[in-house]
Design a protein around this motif. Structure first.
Motif, mmCIF file in Angstrom:
data_model
loop_
_atom_site.group_PDB
_atom_site.id
_atom_site.type_symbol
_atom_site.label_atom_id
_atom_site.label_comp_id
_atom_site.label_asym_id
_atom_site.label_seq_id
_atom_site.Cartn_x
_atom_site.Cartn_y
_atom_site.Cartn_z
ATOM 1 N N PHE A 128 0.841 -1.204 0.000
ATOM 2 C CA PHE A 128 0.000 0.000 0.000
ATOM 3 C C PHE A 128 0.871 1.248 0.000
ATOM 4 C CE2 PHE A 128 -1.831 3.503 2.414
ATOM 5 C CZ PHE A 128 -3.020 3.724 1.750
ATOM 6 N N TYR A 129 1.803 1.325 0.949
ATOM 7 C CA TYR A 129 2.678 2.490 1.038
ATOM 8 C C TYR A 129 3.529 2.632 -0.217
ATOM 9 C CZ TYR A 129 1.489 2.618 6.016
ATOM 10 O OH TYR A 129 0.820 2.694 7.199
ATOM 11 N N ASN A 130 4.047 1.517 -0.703
ATOM 12 C CA ASN A 130 4.927 1.568 -1.875
ATOM 13 C C ASN A 130 4.205 2.102 -3.105
ATOM 14 O OD1 ASN A 130 7.047 0.546 -0.407
ATOM 15 N ND2 ASN A 130 6.718 -1.571 -1.029
ATOM 16 N N ARG A 131 2.957 1.682 -3.293
ATOM 17 C CA ARG A 131 2.230 2.113 -4.487
ATOM 18 C C ARG A 131 1.840 3.579 -4.409
ATOM 19 N NH1 ARG A 131 -2.119 -2.660 -4.971
ATOM 20 N NH2 ARG A 131 -2.812 -1.561 -6.840
ATOM 21 N N VAL A 132 1.467 4.049 -3.219
ATOM 22 C CA VAL A 132 1.180 5.479 -3.068
ATOM 23 C C VAL A 132 2.459 6.288 -3.282
ATOM 24 C CG1 VAL A 132 0.404 7.286 -1.499
ATOM 25 C CG2 VAL A 132 -0.773 5.081 -1.515
ATOM 26 N N ALA A 133 3.570 5.819 -2.704
ATOM 27 C CA ALA A 133 4.853 6.511 -2.871
ATOM 28 C C ALA A 133 5.275 6.548 -4.332
ATOM 29 C CB ALA A 133 5.929 5.841 -2.019
ATOM 30 N N SER A 134 4.964 5.498 -5.082
ATOM 31 C CA SER A 134 5.276 5.488 -6.516
ATOM 32 C C SER A 134 4.508 6.583 -7.248
ATOM 33 C CB SER A 134 4.943 4.116 -7.124
ATOM 34 O OG SER A 134 5.790 3.123 -6.607
ATOM 35 N N GLY A 135 3.256 6.786 -6.848
ATOM 36 C CA GLY A 135 2.472 7.869 -7.439
ATOM 37 C C GLY A 135 3.057 9.224 -7.110
ATOM 38 N N VAL A 136 3.528 9.397 -5.862
ATOM 39 C CA VAL A 136 4.186 10.648 -5.461
ATOM 40 C C VAL A 136 5.422 10.872 -6.321
ATOM 41 C CG1 VAL A 136 5.472 11.791 -3.610
ATOM 42 C CG2 VAL A 136 3.328 10.598 -3.089
ATOM 43 N N GLU A 137 6.220 9.819 -6.484
ATOM 44 C CA GLU A 137 7.467 9.950 -7.245
ATOM 45 C C GLU A 137 7.195 10.274 -8.712
ATOM 46 O OE1 GLU A 137 11.633 7.513 -7.602
ATOM 47 O OE2 GLU A 137 9.779 6.375 -7.746
ATOM 48 N N GLN A 138 6.218 9.622 -9.301
ATOM 49 C CA GLN A 138 5.882 9.877 -10.706
ATOM 50 C C GLN A 138 5.488 11.331 -10.929
ATOM 51 O OE1 GLN A 138 2.959 7.248 -12.324
ATOM 52 N NE2 GLN A 138 4.233 5.425 -12.177
ATOM 53 N N GLN A 139 4.618 11.857 -10.053
ATOM 54 C CA GLN A 139 4.168 13.230 -10.240
ATOM 55 C C GLN A 139 5.271 14.218 -9.892
ATOM 56 O OE1 GLN A 139 1.347 13.840 -11.704
ATOM 57 N NE2 GLN A 139 1.710 16.052 -11.730
ATOM 58 N N PRO A 167 -7.402 3.582 -5.324
ATOM 59 C CA PRO A 167 -6.601 4.232 -6.368
ATOM 60 C C PRO A 167 -5.233 4.682 -5.813
ATOM 61 C CG PRO A 167 -8.207 5.787 -5.538
ATOM 62 C CD PRO A 167 -8.480 4.478 -4.834
ATOM 63 N N HIS A 168 -4.374 3.701 -5.484
ATOM 64 C CA HIS A 168 -3.107 4.003 -4.810
ATOM 65 C C HIS A 168 -2.280 5.054 -5.544
ATOM 66 C CE1 HIS A 168 -4.159 -0.180 -3.670
ATOM 67 N NE2 HIS A 168 -3.598 0.102 -2.508
ATOM 68 N N MET A 169 -2.000 4.796 -6.812
ATOM 69 C CA MET A 169 -1.118 5.683 -7.572
ATOM 70 C C MET A 169 -1.712 7.079 -7.696
ATOM 71 S SD MET A 169 1.562 3.835 -8.555
ATOM 72 C CE MET A 169 2.206 4.430 -10.104
ATOM 73 N N GLU A 170 -3.013 7.149 -7.923
ATOM 74 C CA GLU A 170 -3.652 8.450 -8.091
ATOM 75 C C GLU A 170 -3.630 9.238 -6.777
ATOM 76 O OE1 GLU A 170 -5.249 11.630 -9.982
ATOM 77 O OE2 GLU A 170 -4.306 9.830 -10.794
ATOM 78 N N LEU A 171 -3.691 8.547 -5.646
ATOM 79 C CA LEU A 171 -3.564 9.228 -4.360
ATOM 80 C C LEU A 171 -2.247 9.996 -4.294
ATOM 81 C CD1 LEU A 171 -4.813 6.504 -1.837
ATOM 82 C CD2 LEU A 171 -5.787 8.783 -2.083
ATOM 83 N N GLY A 172 -1.146 9.307 -4.662
ATOM 84 C CA GLY A 172 0.160 9.941 -4.621
ATOM 85 C C GLY A 172 0.295 11.065 -5.625
#
Length: 360
Positions: free
Chosen positions: A88-99, A317-322
């Motif tokens: 969960f944390y990793n996927r949200v963090a991936s969204g943060v990193e992408q944006q 929506p993990h990635m979109e959250l980040g």
């Protein structure tokens, strides 16, 4: 040993260009170069072009640390996670990193170990580094002390031109300079429980999670509201909480099943990892899924579809959250209010672990 004269040093090592070199090459002042590079003040287009050309020709690299000391932004997004092992944390963090990358920012990741005091200290340290935003991910044990700490940190970051972003947890309070990006946690739990109820299940066991945690609190709220909406009297004995780690749920379920046949026809697991251990405990106890007991999870982790049977679960929506956390934090000046609050939707992914109850 005395220092060697400048002329005696290794002449093969090129000297890094300085801001004065750029100013000299462009024929402008050092202050003008600084204005072009920071973008803090308007500069004529022709002047900007000359400065940027000099920067390229001299291969000049801005000293980010010096800029931070001077009070300018570090062009960095910091994301604080409870741990690095949770998908969960990793996927949200991936969204943060992408944006962050799309916004020309660096992304720094640190962990809190679930310790609220460490989280506060890290935010205070990051404020001193002039980061553009600090993103806090995941649920937390809510308390007046926690809210006071977060309110203070939100104001401190805001006064430094930075932004506190709460991602996947409720806001610490109203009218604070904070960005909140949530998913409909309680709504997802309501939908999951309603799905089981629509299949004829009336004895639904909720298992896993710490009731003091905001994530558990919201999922229990959705679970209980769905049962109430169906006109069913809630049974406190069908709620097992106390820990969000899978071994806890496994041990509690094994103990319950050892006492006799299951007194429930469906299980709503706090997350997919607990759902996976639920499947193991039921199988080891001779209970067939979904023939005898249906199971639904939460999070839609990668392995949910690889379990046997494949797990019906709630998708977040993990990635979109980040991504949304970074977008809102960096473009907050476009919002009319100092506080931003966005709630993203969830939905059920139907697989094979839920079956209608034959004897309704």
């Amino acid at each position: 040993m005395p220092r060697r004269p400048e002329a005696d040093r290794d002449s093969t090592t090129p000297r890094a260009a300085t801001i004065r070199d750029v100013a000299s090459r462009a024929g402008v002042s050092v202050a003008t170069v600084s204005r072009v590079l920071t973008g803090n003040y308007p500069v004529a287009s022709a002047t900007r072009t000359k400065v940027l050309r000099a920067v390229r020709e001299l291969d000049y690299v801005v000293n980010a640390h010096a800029r931070a000391l001077a009070g300018n932004r570090s062009k960095m997004i910091a994301v604080l996670l409870s741990n690095l092992t949770s998908p969960f944390y990793n996927r949200v963090a991936s969204g943060v990193e992408q944006q962050a990358m799309a916004e020309d920012r660096l992304c720094m990741v640190s962990t809190t170990g679930g310790d609220p005091e460490r989280e506060v200290k890290l935010v205070e340290t990051l404020r001193e580094q002039n980061v553009d935003a600090v993103v806090l991910v995941g649920g937390v044990v809510d308390s007046p002390e926690y809210r006071d700490h977060m309110a203070r940190l939100a104001r401190l970051l805001d006064s430094a031109g930075s932004r506190l972003v709460i991602c996947g947890r409720p806001s610490p309070g109203e009218n604070l300079p904070v960005t909140v990006v949530e998913y409909d946690n309680a709504g997802g739990a309501f939908a999951a429980t309603s799905h089981l109820l629509s299949q004829g299940h009336r004895r639904i066991l909720f298992i896993g999670g710490d009731e003091a945690n905001t994530t558990t609190r919201d999922r229990l709220d959705g679970y209980r509201r769905a049962i109430q909406a169906y006109g069913i009297e809630a049974d406190p004995a069908l709620v097992i909480v106390g820990n969000q780690l899978p071994p806890f749920a496994y041990a509690e379920l094994k103990k319950r099943l050892a006492a006799g046949p299951p007194d429930f026809t469906a299980v709503f697991a706090w997350d997919d990892h607990i759902a996976a251990r639920t499947l193991v405990a039921l199988r080891e106890s001779g209970v067939s899924v979904p023939d005898q007991v249906s199971v639904i999870g939460y999070n839609d982790e990668q392995e949910a579809q690889d379990l046997y049977p494949a797990l019906t679960t709630v998708s977040i929506p993990h990635m979109e959250l980040g991504r949304e956390a970074v977008r809102l934090a960096l473009h907050r000046d476009e919002a009319a209010a100092p506080n931003q609050h966005v709630v993203l939707g969830t939905h059920i992914v139907m697989r094979d672990s839920v079956r209608p109850l034959i004897n309704r």
